[in-house]
Design an enzyme around this catalytic site. Structure first.
Site, PDB file in Angstrom:
ATOM      1  N   THR A 187       6.831  30.649 -54.183  1.00 21.29           N
ATOM      2  CA  THR A 187       5.874  31.331 -55.064  1.00 21.29           C
ATOM      3  C   THR A 187       4.903  32.227 -54.295  1.00 21.29           C
ATOM      4  OG1 THR A 187       4.433  29.385 -54.996  1.00 21.29           O
ATOM      5  CG2 THR A 187       5.996  29.544 -56.825  1.00 21.29           C
ATOM      6  N   CYS A 188       4.657  31.915 -53.014  1.00 22.84           N
ATOM      7  CA  CYS A 188       3.767  32.777 -52.217  1.00 22.84           C
ATOM      8  C   CYS A 188       4.316  34.190 -52.135  1.00 22.84           C
ATOM      9  CB  CYS A 188       3.625  32.236 -50.798  1.00 22.84           C
ATOM     10  SG  CYS A 188       2.706  30.691 -50.694  1.00 22.84           S
ATOM     11  N   PHE A 189       5.642  34.288 -52.021  1.00 17.38           N
ATOM     12  CA  PHE A 189       6.289  35.580 -51.798  1.00 17.38           C
ATOM     13  C   PHE A 189       7.010  36.103 -53.038  1.00 17.38           C
ATOM     14  CE2 PHE A 189       6.454  32.989 -47.888  1.00 17.38           C
ATOM     15  CZ  PHE A 189       5.530  33.694 -47.130  1.00 17.38           C
ATOM     16  N   SER A 235       6.484  26.953 -52.033  1.00 17.79           N
ATOM     17  CA  SER A 235       5.331  27.554 -51.341  1.00 17.79           C
ATOM     18  C   SER A 235       4.825  28.738 -52.123  1.00 17.79           C
ATOM     19  CB  SER A 235       5.722  28.008 -49.941  1.00 17.79           C
ATOM     20  OG  SER A 235       6.671  29.046 -49.988  1.00 17.79           O
TER      21      SER A 235
END
EC number: 2.3.2.26
Length: 804
Positions: A769-771, A804
């Site tokens: 999810t960060c990217f 993430s």
């Protein structure tokens, strides 16, 4: 300056022949005198020819002043010698400064007549005098009133005097640096103005670097101390007409720069210096025009208390007309510049491919600010100004978002909201947040138990120092591996859900819109409710600063109080529809019916507090004050203020304090004043629109897959069959974004990515999810893919697969 040579007209008598050369204005005289004549008689001849007062003249020979009553022969004047004739300034209140200025003029006289070596020595000595005596009372004023500026400029411009010219320039430059010093600014403007005038006279203007330096210094002084009127016995000053003399050249330079900006878009023209100089010299003239208008209208008496000399220093009608012409020319040119911008940005999505803001456009907002201020001076000019900006509101918004980074200098744009867009207003509010430093060592770390999100978040956030929170947040959920921005976005949604949960009694939802909240007047049932409101303010400010949509919105009565705006009847429509209708009826009822006291209302209100009901007066003596047709509007206003302002003032105040902890300043009201309520709705809740598949596709990229691959075709076909809720769950699984920004996928900080993995085809999709990465293997068929995505789009398990 004088030269003495022997004459031969009488074999028994000889006489001196003087060649008198004046430095400024440049002029040559030829005079004669006999040895027995006195120094005073020679000076009398010079005074007669030049018009200079005799009592102010003196003669210097070999560094000594000659006594007036002595003869030329007694003074020992020799053939072919040089004499210096200088004018002594009246000492007045400054005898020490007067003596020093005499020395300055004597040195300058030597510079003009002596050889290069001695001239350079004299200029160096002059710089030393300026260093030593600049702050001597009266020195700068007498310097400005003397011939010193003209003589220095003449040396600077002297042909075949490169070395002395450079030293003169250095001397003037040093004088300017002294003038900028804090303790010298109030007396220096007249002298700097003289340098500007003299440089113009010799044709060194506009682009001459020394002239520009003098003009910049004068502008700095005007901006610091205003138009200076001088002090003491010397009435040297910078008049408004002096200030006006700079406007034509600065306006022409600005217009030329704007024309260049339309052609050379990659060069910053006009320069910041051009714009700032124009602003500095235009501001006092605008103020003078306003004052003159007030005098004409009788708003300011002409009794001598006015700071402007009514007869001597008013702008002339032609000067005022010229300033209006400058305004019209600049406004027309800005219209052309906006059209040029629009042509460059046709079919280009802000923030998208090919969208470029050229450096040459960076000065447009500063110029518009000057035009806005000037528009208030002339009749009809303000409406002309706003009309142009309304035509180009999208371009104006692009400039604001592209170039405004910090500060309040562009707040003027909000004086007319019709020229602004949501993006413009949001950006002007968001610049009040500090710039986050990417220093991971400074991040505020949190480890939160999902089952105790609100309580543990309160301890972490409520007890933290504001500077720690402004540095950034790093959090993870207990017993989960995922970390990073995606987890942080999910935490924001969860903690806000807890803050606004009715079971915690902090906020009340509006009856007609359960997304809309305002502080609960009965929140004191919670023992630490005020601490929680400060915590809530911090959380909401952090969510806004990180552009996370948390799915809740504020009611108008809450928004208005945060913005410092008076709450009216129309503002309570959603918060209390019943009270709203009752008050409307009271205001619309027949006056005779109201005055009959049929309603039996007095200025009191019955409230319930901790299970007990009590009567509260809306104003002193309210119990005995009967509501009637004359005071019913006052009654309604007091009732509204008591129900929705006074009853929650502590809650609002503590929320605002928490919000201010995150801002770079404490300007909470200003933050909310820059927004409309709908703007804040979009910033906090995001889009209510149906998710567009086409928009989704347009902002998705592929890693390991090609857009033409069958797996990608299957994916979009499966997404097309999903319900609206399933699509939202998928987006949340993919990005931890619960609510899309109002701009849709374009508003996300990054495009989305679909990534191919090498895992077996029986594995479920996963995400980073960060990217914004969605990862899945090559499934054997569309049915298998549909089955796998059916699992992860169940909301109660979707959060378990983000890593993430």
């Amino acid at each position: 300056m004088s030269d003495a040579e022997e004459g031969s007209t009488n074999p028994r008598r000889w006489k001196f022949q003087f060649f008198v050369r004046m430095v400024w204005p440049e002029r040559n005289l030829v005079m004669t005198a006999y040895p027995e004549e006195t120094v005073k008689s020679v000076l009398a001849q010079i005074a007669w020819v030049t018009g200079m007062p005799l009592k102010e003249l003196r003669v210097i020979y070999n560094g000594k002043q000659l006594q007036l009553e002595k003869t030329l022969e007694e003074c020992g004047i020799e053939n072919d010698c040089n004499l210096n004739i200088v004018g002594r300034l009246r000492s007045g209140l400054y005898p020490a400064a007067s003596h020093t200025i005499d020395c300055v003029l004597s040195l300058l006289g030597q510079v003009w007549t002596c050889n290069t070596q001695r001239s350079c020595e004299a200029l160096n000595t002059l710089t030393g005098l300026i260093t030593r005596y600049f702050n001597l009372p009266g020195f700068v004023e007498l310097f400005a009133a003397s011939n010193a500026p003209a003589m220095l400029v003449a040396v600077y411009n002297k042909p075949c005097g490169a070395r002395t010219g450079k030293l003169a320039e250095s001397c003037i430059t040093y004088f300017l640096s002294c003038a900028r010093a804090k303790n010298s600014q109030s007396v220096s403007s007249g002298a700097v103005m003289e340098f500007c005038k003299q440089l113009r006279k010799i044709g060194r203007g506009r682009d001459d670097h020394l002239y520009v330096s003098c003009r910049n210094t004068l502008g700095h002084l005007l901006e610091t101390i205003g138009v200076s009127y001088g002090s003491g016995s010397v009435k040297k000053r910078v008049s408004l007409h002096d200030v006006f003399s700079f406007v034509p050249e600065l306006a022409d330079r600005l217009l030329m720069g704007l024309d260049n900006s339309k052609q050379c878009r990659n060069i910053t023209r006009p320069s910041l210096g051009d714009v700032l100089d124009f602003k500095t010299f235009l501001a006092p003239l605008r103020n003078q025009i306003i004052l003159q208008q007030q005098l004409l209208r009788g708003f300011v008496s002409g009794d001598g208390n006015c700071s402007v000399e009514k007869d001597d220093d008013q702008l002339l009608a032609e000067e005022v007309d010229y300033l209006r012409l400058v305004f019209l020319r600049l406004l027309s040119t800005m219209d052309e510049c906006f059209n040029c911008m629009a042509e460059c940005m046709v079919d280009k999505e802000p923030g998208g491919k090919g969208f470029v803001l050229y450096p040459s456009w960076s000065m447009y907002l500063r110029i518009l600010k000057e035009l806005y201020d000037t528009s208030k001076v002339f009749d009809g000019a303000e409406e002309m100004f706003w009309t142009i900006l309304r035509l180009h509101k999208n371009m104006l918004s692009a400039l604001v978002v592209g170039f405004v980074r910090i500060g309040d200098e562009h707040r003027w744009i909000l004086d007319n909201r019709s020229v602004t867009t949501f993006e413009c207003r949001r950006h002007l509010a968001m610049v009040l947040f500090p710039i986050e430093r990417e220093d991971f060592d400074m991040f505020h770390e949190m480890l939160i138990d999902r089952s105790q999100v609100l309580a543990e978040s309160f301890e972490y956030i409520g007890g933290a120092k504001p500077e720690s929170l402004r540095s950034g947040l790093f959090m993870e959920f207990k017993n989960e591996e995922a970390t990073g921005p995606g987890v942080l976005r999910e935490w924001f949604v969860l903690v806000c859900r807890g803050i606004f949960d009715s079971r915690h009694a902090l906020f009340v939802a509006c009856p007609n819109d359960c997304r809309r909240f305002y502080p609960n007047p009965a929140s004191k049932v919670h023992p630490r409710h005020l601490e929680y409101f400060r915590f809530a303010g911090r959380v909401i400010a952090l969510a806004l600063s990180k552009k996370v949509q948390v799915g809740i919105v504020f009611d108008r009565v809450f928004f208005m109080q945060l913005a410092g705006i008076h709450v009216t009847l129309e503002d309570i429509r959603d918060a209390d529809p019943y009270l709203y209708r009752s008050c409307k009826q009271i205001l619309e009822m027949d006056a005779n019916f109201i005055d009959s006291d049929a309603l039996g209302l007095t200025f009191v209100r019955e409230v319930e507090e901790l299970g007990c009901r009590k009567v509260v007066e809306l104003c002193p003596g309210g119990k005995s004050l009967v509501m009637n047709s004359h005071n019913r509007e006052h009654y309604v206003d007091l009732l509204i203020q008591h129900c929705f302002v006074k009853s929650i003032s502590e809650q609002v105040s503590n929320f605002a304090k928490g919000f201010a902890d995150i801002l770079s300043s404490s300007k909470v009201q200003e933050f909310f004043q820059r927004l409309e309520l709908e703007d804040l709705d979009w910033m906090l809740h995001g889009s209510d629109n149906t998710i567009s598949i086409e928009d989704w596709k347009a902002h998705t990229k592929y890693q390991g897959y090609e857009e033409s691959d069958c797996e990608i075709s299957w994916f979009w076909e499966i997404v097309g069959r999903m319900s609206a809720q399933q699509r939202r769950v998928l987006i949340f699984f993919w990005t931890s974004v619960k609510y899309l920004p109002v701009e849709g996928f374009r508003g996300l900080p990054s495009p989305l990515f679909i990534c191919r993995t090498t895992e077996p085809s029986n594995r479920l999709p996963s995400s980073h999810t960060c990217f914004y990465q969605l990862c899945f293997p090559q499934y054997s068929s569309m049915a298998v893919m549909h089955d796998r995505f059916g699992v992860i789009t169940q909301e109660h398990i979707a959060c378990s697969f983000g890593t993430s």
